[in-house]
Design an enzyme around this catalytic site. Sequence first.
Site, PDB file in Angstrom:
ATOM      1  N   PHE A  31      -6.872  -5.303  -3.469  1.00 24.36           N
ATOM      2  CA  PHE A  31      -5.995  -4.826  -2.400  1.00 24.36           C
ATOM      3  C   PHE A  31      -5.740  -5.932  -1.383  1.00 24.36           C
ATOM      4  CE2 PHE A  31      -8.967  -1.432  -3.656  1.00 24.36           C
ATOM      5  CZ  PHE A  31      -8.079  -0.488  -4.148  1.00 24.36           C
ATOM      6  N   CYS A  32      -4.503  -6.010  -0.931  1.00 25.22           N
ATOM      7  CA  CYS A  32      -4.143  -6.780   0.254  1.00 25.22           C
ATOM      8  C   CYS A  32      -2.974  -6.029   0.879  1.00 25.22           C
ATOM      9  CB  CYS A  32      -3.831  -8.243  -0.068  1.00 25.22           C
ATOM     10  SG  CYS A  32      -2.344  -8.556  -1.041  1.00 25.22           S
ATOM     11  N   GLY A  33      -2.254  -6.644   1.798  1.00 22.93           N
ATOM     12  CA  GLY A  33      -1.164  -5.934   2.464  1.00 22.93           C
ATOM     13  C   GLY A  33      -0.095  -5.435   1.511  1.00 22.93           C
TER      14      GLY A  33
END
Length: 145
Positions: free
Chosen positions: A61-63
Amino acid sequence: MKIAVGCDPNAQAYKEEMIEFIKSLGHEVEDFGSDDPIYANVAFAVGEAVAAKKYDRGVLFCGTGIGVMVAANKVKGAYAANVLNVYSAKRACLSNNCNIITLGSQVTGNMLAKELIQAYLECTYEYTERSGPKVDAYVNYEATH
């Protein structure tokens, strides 16, 4: 299955919710962090662990899910797909034999993220006449370049 999970600092709460969800599906989860603002480092760690077959699959997960996807795909044997809908989550496994999916905590709602993760984890890649040669092509390219 054993699932390796990681994120950048901005996706920490999102990741924690998804870890609990993955566990509720009956999977074992290892949290690779991350407090490291350089999200590539956690993506490399998850990619290496999955490529080495220490874990069956990975979820990052990231932005947007894009940065961790690009970073994970730099690891030999790691095949990461940023998934945005249930069909692509399934096809990441069924058509492309991706061993990692990536999601964006700022662009994918929590309920949709859970549907995407579940759809991906429920699939099993099977070599077929249609998909097998396509997967072979990029695996063989990676091995020779």
